[in-house]
Design a protein around this motif. Structure first.
Motif, PDB file in Angstrom:
ATOM      1  N   GLY A 122      40.136  52.852  58.874  1.00  0.00           N
ATOM      2  CA  GLY A 122      39.270  51.940  59.380  1.00  0.00           C
ATOM      3  C   GLY A 122      38.879  51.847  60.945  1.00  0.00           C
ATOM      4  N   ARG A 123      39.574  52.602  61.781  1.00  0.00           N
ATOM      5  CA  ARG A 123      39.285  52.342  62.988  1.00  0.00           C
ATOM      6  C   ARG A 123      38.245  53.106  63.447  1.00  0.00           C
ATOM      7  NH1 ARG A 123      44.213  54.145  66.815  1.00  0.00           N
ATOM      8  NH2 ARG A 123      42.676  53.389  68.086  1.00  0.00           N
ATOM      9  N   ARG A 124      37.584  52.499  64.666  1.00  0.00           N
ATOM     10  CA  ARG A 124      36.268  53.109  65.169  1.00  0.00           C
ATOM     11  C   ARG A 124      36.928  54.154  66.222  1.00  0.00           C
ATOM     12  NH1 ARG A 124      31.849  50.436  64.467  1.00  0.00           N
ATOM     13  NH2 ARG A 124      30.894  50.958  66.568  1.00  0.00           N
ATOM     14  N   LEU A 125      36.444  55.661  65.969  1.00  0.00           N
ATOM     15  CA  LEU A 125      36.977  56.690  66.607  1.00  0.00           C
ATOM     16  C   LEU A 125      35.584  57.446  66.804  1.00  0.00           C
ATOM     17  CD1 LEU A 125      39.857  57.878  64.674  1.00  0.00           C
ATOM     18  CD2 LEU A 125      39.839  56.364  66.810  1.00  0.00           C
ATOM     19  N   ILE A 126      35.581  58.132  68.189  1.00  0.00           N
ATOM     20  CA  ILE A 126      34.804  59.233  68.663  1.00  0.00           C
ATOM     21  C   ILE A 126      35.794  60.482  68.740  1.00  0.00           C
ATOM     22  CG2 ILE A 126      33.230  60.065  70.486  1.00  0.00           C
ATOM     23  CD1 ILE A 126      32.237  57.283  70.866  1.00  0.00           C
ATOM     24  N   ALA A 127      35.534  61.254  68.012  1.00  0.00           N
ATOM     25  CA  ALA A 127      36.278  62.563  68.148  1.00  0.00           C
ATOM     26  C   ALA A 127      35.704  63.721  68.958  1.00  0.00           C
ATOM     27  CB  ALA A 127      36.893  62.888  66.845  1.00  0.00           C
ATOM     28  N   PHE A 128      36.551  64.379  69.652  1.00  0.00           N
ATOM     29  CA  PHE A 128      35.919  65.515  70.186  1.00  0.00           C
ATOM     30  C   PHE A 128      37.164  66.658  70.018  1.00  0.00           C
ATOM     31  CE2 PHE A 128      38.285  63.399  73.706  1.00  0.00           C
ATOM     32  CZ  PHE A 128      38.645  64.496  74.317  1.00  0.00           C
ATOM     33  N   ALA A 129      36.500  67.961  70.281  1.00  0.00           N
ATOM     34  CA  ALA A 129      37.718  69.160  70.042  1.00  0.00           C
ATOM     35  C   ALA A 129      37.015  70.295  70.587  1.00  0.00           C
ATOM     36  CB  ALA A 129      37.617  69.274  68.412  1.00  0.00           C
ATOM     37  N   GLY A 130      37.745  71.241  71.227  1.00  0.00           N
ATOM     38  CA  GLY A 130      37.264  72.546  71.554  1.00  0.00           C
ATOM     39  C   GLY A 130      38.206  73.564  70.991  1.00  0.00           C
ATOM     40  N   ILE A 131      38.272  73.723  69.734  1.00  0.00           N
ATOM     41  CA  ILE A 131      39.194  74.670  68.931  1.00  0.00           C
ATOM     42  C   ILE A 131      37.919  75.661  68.421  1.00  0.00           C
ATOM     43  CG2 ILE A 131      40.992  73.146  68.843  1.00  0.00           C
ATOM     44  CD1 ILE A 131      40.235  72.079  66.040  1.00  0.00           C
ATOM     45  N   GLY A 132      38.901  76.394  67.618  1.00  0.00           N
ATOM     46  CA  GLY A 132      37.776  77.611  66.657  1.00  0.00           C
ATOM     47  C   GLY A 132      36.955  77.112  65.758  1.00  0.00           C
ATOM     48  N   ARG A 133      37.434  75.679  65.100  1.00  0.00           N
ATOM     49  CA  ARG A 133      36.303  75.137  64.307  1.00  0.00           C
ATOM     50  C   ARG A 133      36.635  73.529  64.275  1.00  0.00           C
ATOM     51  NH1 ARG A 133      35.055  73.974  58.921  1.00  0.00           N
ATOM     52  NH2 ARG A 133      36.851  73.873  57.904  1.00  0.00           N
ATOM     53  N   PRO A 134      35.841  73.140  65.267  1.00  0.00           N
ATOM     54  CA  PRO A 134      36.019  71.462  65.253  1.00  0.00           C
ATOM     55  C   PRO A 134      35.774  70.557  64.151  1.00  0.00           C
ATOM     56  CG  PRO A 134      34.886  72.553  67.189  1.00  0.00           C
ATOM     57  CD  PRO A 134      34.861  73.699  66.069  1.00  0.00           C
ATOM     58  N   ALA A 135      34.843  71.138  63.310  1.00  0.00           N
ATOM     59  CA  ALA A 135      34.705  70.426  62.252  1.00  0.00           C
ATOM     60  C   ALA A 135      35.783  70.364  61.422  1.00  0.00           C
ATOM     61  CB  ALA A 135      33.496  71.301  61.184  1.00  0.00           C
ATOM     62  N   LYS A 136      36.853  71.220  61.320  1.00  0.00           N
ATOM     63  CA  LYS A 136      38.113  70.996  60.627  1.00  0.00           C
ATOM     64  C   LYS A 136      38.943  69.655  60.842  1.00  0.00           C
ATOM     65  CE  LYS A 136      40.348  74.734  59.927  1.00  0.00           C
ATOM     66  NZ  LYS A 136      41.373  75.770  59.976  1.00  0.00           N
ATOM     67  N   PHE A 137      38.831  69.410  62.460  1.00  0.00           N
ATOM     68  CA  PHE A 137      39.455  68.325  62.648  1.00  0.00           C
ATOM     69  C   PHE A 137      38.706  67.252  62.637  1.00  0.00           C
ATOM     70  CE2 PHE A 137      39.563  65.652  66.662  1.00  0.00           C
ATOM     71  CZ  PHE A 137      41.121  65.118  66.432  1.00  0.00           C
ATOM     72  N   PHE A 138      37.558  67.185  62.373  1.00  0.00           N
ATOM     73  CA  PHE A 138      36.563  65.764  62.176  1.00  0.00           C
ATOM     74  C   PHE A 138      36.826  65.607  60.643  1.00  0.00           C
ATOM     75  CE2 PHE A 138      33.374  67.753  65.487  1.00  0.00           C
ATOM     76  CZ  PHE A 138      34.327  67.514  66.455  1.00  0.00           C
ATOM     77  N   GLU A 139      36.974  66.785  59.619  1.00  0.00           N
ATOM     78  CA  GLU A 139      37.181  66.360  58.446  1.00  0.00           C
ATOM     79  C   GLU A 139      38.384  65.590  58.011  1.00  0.00           C
ATOM     80  OE1 GLU A 139      36.699  70.335  57.056  1.00  0.00           O
ATOM     81  OE2 GLU A 139      34.644  70.371  57.121  1.00  0.00           O
ATOM     82  N   THR A 140      39.600  66.024  58.978  1.00  0.00           N
ATOM     83  CA  THR A 140      40.646  65.486  58.786  1.00  0.00           C
ATOM     84  C   THR A 140      40.826  64.074  59.140  1.00  0.00           C
ATOM     85  OG1 THR A 140      41.898  67.597  59.641  1.00  0.00           O
ATOM     86  CG2 THR A 140      43.229  65.690  59.543  1.00  0.00           C
ATOM     87  N   LEU A 141      40.123  63.597  59.947  1.00  0.00           N
ATOM     88  CA  LEU A 141      39.855  62.347  60.368  1.00  0.00           C
ATOM     89  C   LEU A 141      39.310  61.574  59.324  1.00  0.00           C
ATOM     90  CD1 LEU A 141      39.161  62.608  64.207  1.00  0.00           C
ATOM     91  CD2 LEU A 141      41.196  61.744  63.250  1.00  0.00           C
ATOM     92  N   GLN A 142      38.202  62.151  58.662  1.00  0.00           N
ATOM     93  CA  GLN A 142      37.471  61.490  57.758  1.00  0.00           C
ATOM     94  C   GLN A 142      38.468  61.258  56.240  1.00  0.00           C
ATOM     95  OE1 GLN A 142      34.059  64.142  57.556  1.00  0.00           O
ATOM     96  NE2 GLN A 142      32.906  62.763  58.519  1.00  0.00           N
TER      97      GLN A 142
END
Length: 331
Positions: free
Chosen positions: A220-240
């Motif tokens: 439920g927390r409001r977040l803005i995520a950023f990443a400079g890794i091989g596949r940033p979408a994987k990190f965003f999916e983890t947060l979701q």
């Protein structure tokens, strides 16, 4: 670099580049054929992949290091030190080195085990072997200079082998069949959306997932995520998956060295929206000192679906090595 979108499917640009991919494959084949891999007196476990970009190699290295320590062994990590300027061989000292000298992955691994950076993998392994019972190499599967005793190929379940074509027409570093022939097992990270397990050519498939540490407080927390890794979408999916209220994301190139200017728009956006900035553990090592305290970090670890699967491979490795040593002594 950021993997281009056309690497995920067949398209005109990929078709045009295919002849260059064939040349790339031929060069890799010739390199393997002409090599004389060196041994360094201790077993070498290689954690590699067949594609350019992120697949989860570093979390897999950390998981293997933990398994080896649990066996009472003294493992060391070895890697090229991508993003750093030191050529090595040199042992990483987090109190002295930074991402500019040894790269972010080396600093992350050095938290878990003695870690050496070396552009010359064989020279790095020789240096590490003086201090370790076993070496775990992050990447280097296509590097033939060092003999490997166990090779695990890490595959991202979401992207698999991309469009199945060679660089620059696709993400492959070598043809899939050729790489699988040299591998001992696959580590399949995440849901197998590309039916990769079916292509494993009879090799063991160790299914695993990346699980967040301390992610329970993000719901439920409001977040803005950023990443400079091989596949940033994987990190965003983890947060979701953790049910965070992800109101914005930003992708940077893999190993991107952040500046205050890069992050200023994200900081301003977060302030306007009443949100927090969050990034990966690897990205956090490349943040400007002035901003690092204001940005949250979400560590992850690789968790095997069947914990004993890796133990079986390690039993075979060390049992086989003991058998060879005994045979040599008898002879």
């Amino acid at each position: 670099m950021r993997a281009p979108a056309f690497w995920q499917g067949a398209n005109l640009l990929s078709d045009i580049l295919m002849p260059l991919g064939d040349l790339y494959a031929a060069g890799g084949w010739l390199r393997q054929r002409l090599a004389a891999p060196k041994r360094v007196g201790v077993p070498v476990i290689c954690i590699g992949n067949l594609v350019a970009g992120g697949a989860g190699k570093t979390p897999t290295v950390l998981a293997v290091l933990a398994k080896l320590r649990a066996r009472g062994l003294r493992p060391a990590a070895l890697l090229r030190g991508y993003g750093g300027r030191l050529t090595g061989p040199i042992q990483v000292d987090p109190g002295v080195h930074n991402t500019g000298t040894v790269g972010d992955e080396a600093l992350l691994l050095a938290r878990a085990a003695p870690t050496w950076v070396a552009r010359d993998r064989a020279a790095g392994a020789r240096a590490a072997a003086d201090h370790a019972d076993v070496i775990v190499m992050d990447d280097g599967f296509q590097n033939p200079s060092l003999a490997k005793d166990l090779s695990l190929l890490v595959v991202d379940g979401a992207s698999g082998f991309g469009n199945g074509r060679l660089i620059p027409a696709g993400p492959l570093r070598e043809p899939v069949a050729r790489g699988l022939a040299r591998a001992d097992a696959l580590v399949l990270v995440g849901r197998d959306r590309q039916d990769t397990a079916r292509r494993a050519a009879g090799k063991p498939v160790l299914r695993a997932s990346l699980q967040a540490h301390g992610g329970g407080g993000l719901k439920g927390r409001r977040l803005i995520a950023f990443a400079g890794i091989g596949r940033p979408a994987k990190f965003f999916e983890t947060l979701q998956d953790l049910e965070a209220d992800l109101i914005g994301t930003a992708e940077f190139a893999d190993h991107h060295p952040y500046t205050s200017g890069d992050l200023a728009p994200l900081v301003a956006k977060a302030e306007r929206a009443g949100a927090s900035l969050i990034t990966t553990e690897k990205d956090a090592l490349r943040l400007p000192q002035a901003l690092s305290a204001a940005i949250e970090v979400l560590p992850v670890e690789l968790v095997f679906a069947r914990p004993t699967a890796l133990d079986g491979l390690l039993d075979e490795l060390f049992g086989g090595l003991r058998g060879k040593a005994g045979a040599s002594a008898d002879g």
